[in-house]
Enzyme design. Structure first.
Site, short mmCIF file in Angstrom:
data_model
loop_
_atom_site.label_atom_id
_atom_site.label_comp_id
_atom_site.label_asym_id
_atom_site.label_seq_id
_atom_site.Cartn_x
_atom_site.Cartn_y
_atom_site.Cartn_z
N CYS A 1 0.71 -1.11 -0.05
CA CYS A 1 -0.08 0.04 0.09
C CYS A 1 0.88 1.19 -0.32
O CYS A 1 1.52 1.62 -1.09
CB CYS A 1 -0.75 -0.09 1.30
SG CYS A 1 -2.19 1.16 1.04
N HIS B 1 -3.40 -5.69 0.77
CA HIS B 1 -2.86 -5.98 2.09
C HIS B 1 -2.60 -7.43 2.68
O HIS B 1 -3.52 -8.01 3.23
CB HIS B 1 -3.66 -5.17 3.45
CG HIS B 1 -3.39 -3.90 3.43
ND1 HIS B 1 -2.54 -2.89 4.08
CD2 HIS B 1 -4.11 -2.79 2.52
CE1 HIS B 1 -2.76 -1.84 3.79
NE2 HIS B 1 -3.71 -1.47 3.05
N GLU C 1 -0.98 -8.73 5.05
CA GLU C 1 -1.18 -8.88 6.47
C GLU C 1 -2.49 -8.87 6.90
O GLU C 1 -2.81 -9.34 8.10
CB GLU C 1 -0.31 -7.74 7.22
CG GLU C 1 -0.85 -6.56 7.43
CD GLU C 1 -0.79 -5.61 6.14
OE1 GLU C 1 -0.65 -6.07 4.96
OE2 GLU C 1 -1.32 -4.16 6.16
#
Lengths: 733, 244
Positions: free
Chosen positions: B90, B207, B209
């Site tokens: 990002c 993302h 994560e």
């Protein structure tokens, strides 16, 4: 040229004549112009709660898990052994009317710092918004601005917006409501406060520099909005800087780790004046402030401007003498300003020096103990007539068409286009994202435990019956939290009303607070803090009295969170809870018949408490697959939403024995304490037994399955394909 | 004895996914990982660097523009030049572009609003250090959360990226097709993530994560970090074998 009329100095400062006299009596002298301006802001409704304080005393604030109740910057309640949550709701209505983007953005910043002031890391935001109808371009402009402002600040600062609500009524056209709730987490053993203790300790200013923005913002928030507000009051709206806000969070949490911080508070409304006065008054101490040490953004600011600036992203801290450098270092590491600007004194006097000149010398308690007012409460005749209106003989629209109209209604329609503008996943806690009855966040500190959050309120019901509206807000927020399987443990309330000097508004305020108080007491859920915003009026009149209640619930295991939508064909569909419904104040009456009238159902609080318990236990024991609270649009809308959310149909019969023979009332009538559940057939017996033991009515409606919602009533049959329900519900305008 | 690969998670002022990345690497996957402050100029001792999401330095200029001039990014450039693994997520992707470690730019989303939602991606290359645990052409789900994620580059650059196979992730629908509706931000060529020529620097808007644990709704992102770990460990094993 006409003669210039001299405005008396107290009036220019925003005080009444008798308030000015009281100030003089308290001081034993006349305040100097700087001091007078400080009183003007500190004794504004926004800071002093002059009209609401007497009522707020009625709220139950204590409970087994409550570590801090109202009176601090946020309430704190234990959510797991050793782990606590701080929560608070705040409004930013007036600034958002004038400048929706910055007004809403700074509202987010302010509530984050209230939670931070308790020593908590903010982990979630919720927004409760009210606007005029979206067909009105001005209302839509306000909405887009407010949503963009919340998105701008929340996303940048890295705190997820996990839930909220948006409702529309004509009364909010000129005066939108923007309430934002924040939840933070902290160790139970390390709750900070704002009481300035320890004479000789240092007063530290940290964060952004002080400028001329937002001067008099608190006073502005305590007046009615005028047609010209948009232009003339722009200077009273602060400009937020989420980057500075983010740095302030990180730096403050780091500073608190040093163990050298005694107390802290956000410099919000009334800026350094309010922070210094409240911190001293709470600590029964005084402070001396050296204004020339305050970091400034502009040259030539007067002492009054420095004292009253509402520049954003600033904190005031009391730090142990001799350990200042540790705290300053934390802020400077994050690129923020931090200066020792004064000392705590034993003598309870707030003194401010500009260079060598003593410019302010006041007892802090004089600033914080504004007078309170009681206005005679008077229910308007017209309101009673409205509530008693005869709702029989309404035209009977086609039920399927009525259902689709309700799904398309702006207050019911999917809010996805709004919440996808908010980062609702950052921090990796969001287990149930926005769009469900309540958001669920996992507690990484205490797995598999989690918290559930919802914010609710219905101005229309409060307008027709303030007590019912206050109680219903508590009931709906707690029920939403229970619908995902969490036990409600605390609420924070935001009250938004008109001019409290009018007997009609006083009556509304009294009713709404009593409704919240009675509901919270009956449910055993304390109010740990809140916010009051009054003078929400324009030349078009007052807003509906609008209480919003944010509820925090705790669940033992987030993996057991219930969904909103139907999950499996063959599951039993049932209605659990109250049977009492009314068209009074309903979305159906508003959308299909253009009326706001009738008597809303007053909640049965005993039943509500038992219902909450049933839902939590059913979730813990895995008895039900889905649960969805009935709110705007009643049973038919809840069924449609459960079908759309699950992508599957349902077939139900609303028998005349249980639902009567009035089709519109059965389908669209509204009332508190009603939940639509779907239950795997093999567990239905156990669930029914649980309801029976708890004394909670359970009505079998039908079964999940197929690709349409099919409802059979005594004199009607409704069959709408789920795809059609979905396209209506997704018709966001 | 061979050392476990170590991950650095860079912290810029304004990073807000730094803690999330550290959580996944350290608490979920059990890898050695630590924060590295933006003023750090030395990345020795680390085998991989994560530039996390957020709004570095407020992103008031162009996203990532200020961060690209920071001391730690100078160190990242050297680190990448020496063959270390770098992933920018990002805002981290934006930083890599601004720093010139990857070609092109990320501009305001089509539709101009911030979008936070799940997307489906096709893994275009399963032979990079970041994707070896995915199947070629596999369709995976990952969330996005950005306002400036529309990938842009001149036609000749896009051409070259495609020819060299540098596009690693593309926005697609559930069936793996690049439809306009499946492209959440208007990225050219549906580009969601791309690598440098050498293949040791990856930038992506989604993302990983946020989808490394089932409780958060999906775990397709986890294999990205696991791929990195495995690749680094294999490299270390090979190196150990050579020196023996």
């Amino acid at each position: 040229m006409t003669a210039v009329t001299q405005i008396p100095e107290w009036e220019a400062a925003g005080l009444r004549r008798e308030e000015y006299e009281r100030v003089c009596a308290l001081l034993g002298r006349r305040p100097n112009p700087t001091e007078l301006r400080m009183f003007g802001v500190m004794w504004s409704e926004h800071c002093a709660y002059k009209h609401s304080r007497p009522y707020l005393k009625r709220l139950p604030t204590a409970g087994p898990g409550v570590l801090r109740g109202p009176g601090e910057n946020a309430g704190v309640v234990e959510v797991a052994p050793g782990l606590a949550a701080a929560l608070k709701v705040e409004s930013h209505n007036h600034p958002s009317a004038v400048d929706p983007f910055h007004g809403a953005a700074t509202g987010v910043g302010g509530i984050l710092r209230d939670v931070l002031s308790m020593g908590a890391r903010p982990v979630a935001l919720l927004d409760s918004l009210r606007f005029g109808p979206p067909e009105d371009p001005q209302s839509r402009r306000l909405r887009e601005g407010v949503v963009a402002g919340i998105s701008h600040y929340g996303n940048s600062v890295g705190v997820p917006v996990v839930g909220g609500e948006v409702l529309y009524e004509d009364c909010y056209r000129a005066n939108p409501l923007v309430n934002v709730a924040c939840v933070g987490l902290l160790p139970s053993s390390r709750v900070f406060g704002s009481a300035a203790a320890g004479p000789g300790n240092s007063v530290v200013y940290a964060g952004a520099r002080t400028g001329r923005d937002g001067i008099g913002g608190a006073a502005f928030a305590s007046e009615q909005l005028e047609e010209t507000s948009a232009e003339s009051d722009r200077g009273a709206v602060q400009i937020g800087d989420p980057f500075a806000g983010k740095l302030l969070i990180e730096a403050t949490l780091e500073a608190l780790q040093t163990g050298a911080v005694v107390a802290l508070q956000d410099m919000g409304a009334a800026g350094i004046t309010c922070a210094a006065a409240e911190m001293s008054a709470r600590g029964r101490t005084g402070m001396v402030l050296y204004l020339d040490r305050v970091p400034r953004r502009e040259r030539g600011m007067t002492p009054a401007e420095v004292l009253l600036s509402e520049s954003q992203e600033r904190m005031l801290l009391v730090v142990q003498r001799g350990r200042e450098e540790e705290v300053l270092r934390a802020y400077r590491r994050w690129g923020l300003h931090a200066e020792v600007v004064g000392q705590v004194t034993a003598e309870p006097v707030l003194r401010a020096y500009d260079g060598d000149a003593l410019v302010v010398e006041l007892p802090p308690s004089a600033l914080t103990d504004a007078p309170t007012y009681r206005v005679p409460e008077q229910e308007p005749q017209a309101r009673r007539a409205l509530r008693d209106a005869d709702l029989s003989g309404l035209p009977k629209p086609d039920p399927a068409q009525a259902l689709l109209s309700l799904l398309r209604s702006p207050s019911v329609v999917s809010k996805r286009p709004i919440y996808t503008q908010y980062d609702h996943m950052v921090q990796l806690r969001t287990v149930v994202p926005p769009g469900a009855d309540a958001a669920v966040l996992r507690l990484l500190e205490a797995p598999p435990r989690g918290i559930a959050l919802s914010v609710d309120g219905n101005g229309r019901i409060s307008y027709l019956d303030p007590w019912a509206g206050g109680a219903a807000a508590v009931c709906e927020a707690t029920l939403n939290v229970a619908c995902v399987g969490a036990r409600p443990v605390a609420v924070t309330d935001g009250l938004n009303l008109g001019n409290p000097e009018r007997p009609e508004v006083a009556w509304e305020l009294a009713g709404v607070v009593d409704g919240i108080a009675d509901a919270c007491r009956a449910l055993g859920v304390p109010v740990v803090g809140g916010n009051v915003s009054l003078y929400n009026e324009s030349e078009h009149g007052a807003v509906y009295p609008t209480p919003v209640v944010a509820c925090l619930g705790v669940m033992e295991d987030v993996t057991r969170a219930l969904s909103t939508g139907f999950g499996a064909a063959g599951d039993v569909v049932a209605l659990v809870g109250s049977d009492r419904v009314s068209l009074g104040g309903s979305e159906y009456l508003r959308t299909l018949h253009g009326k706001v009238a009738g008597a809303p159902v007053r909640p049965d609080l005993g039943l509500h408490r038992r219902l909450l318990d049933v839902l939590v236990r059913a979730a813990e024991e895995g008895l039900v697959r889905s649960a969805h609270d009935l709110s705007e649009g009643g049973l038919a809308v809840a069924l449609a939403e459960a079908c759309v959310a699950g992508g599957i149909g349902a077939r139900c019969t609303l028998s005349p024995e249980l639902f009567g023979i009035q089709t519109d009332l059965s389908l669209f009538g509204e009332g508190p304490s009603r939940v639509l559940v779907s239950v795997p057939p093999e567990r239905y017996e156990a669930f029914a037994a649980l309801c029976a033991r708890a004394g909670v009515p359970l009505r079998l409606l039908g079964y999940v399955g197929g690709d349409q919602l099919h409802l059979r009533l005594p004199d009607a049959e409704v069959a709408v394909p789920v795809v059609e329900l979905r396209s209506a519900w997704e018709a966001y305008r | 004895m061979m050392r476990d690969p170590r991950f650095a998670v860079v912290v810029f002022p304004g990073s807000n996914c730094d803690r999330d990345c550290l959580h996944v690497l350290r608490d979920v996957l059990g890898y050695p990982a630590e924060f590295v402050w933006h003023e750090e100029e030395d990345l020795s001792g680390f085998d991989a660097v994560v530039l996390p999401g957020g709004f570095s330095y407020g992103d008031y200029l162009r996203p990532g523009a200020v961060a690209a001039t920071s001391p730690v990014v100078r160190a990242v450039r050297r680190f990448a030049g020496a063959g270390g693994l770098v992933v920018g997520i990002c805002n981290g992707f934006q930083v890599l572009l601004e720093a010139g470690l990857l070609p092109g730019a990320l501009v305001r989303n089509r539709g101009a609003t911030f979008r936070c939602e799940w997307t489906t991606l096709r893994v275009e290359r399963a032979d990079t250090p970041f994707t070896s645990l995915y199947a070629p052409g596999e369709v995976v789900r990952m969330p996005i959360a950005h306002g400036d994620g529309r990938y842009h580059a001149p036609p000749e650059v896009l051409e070259e990226l495609e020819q060299r196979g540098q596009v690693v992730f593309r926005y697609v629908d559930r069936d793996g097709r690049t439809t306009p509706e499946a492209n959440p931000n208007g990225s050219l060529h549906h580009i969601a993530g791309l690598a440098n020529r050498e293949g040791n620097v990856l930038g992506l808007m989604p993302h990983p994560e946020r989808c490394s644990e089932a409780v958060l709704g999906g775990q397709d992102g986890r294999r990205l970090f696991e791929s990195m770990y495995r690749w680094l460990r294999d490299r270390a094993l090979l190196a150990a074998g050579r020196t023996r």
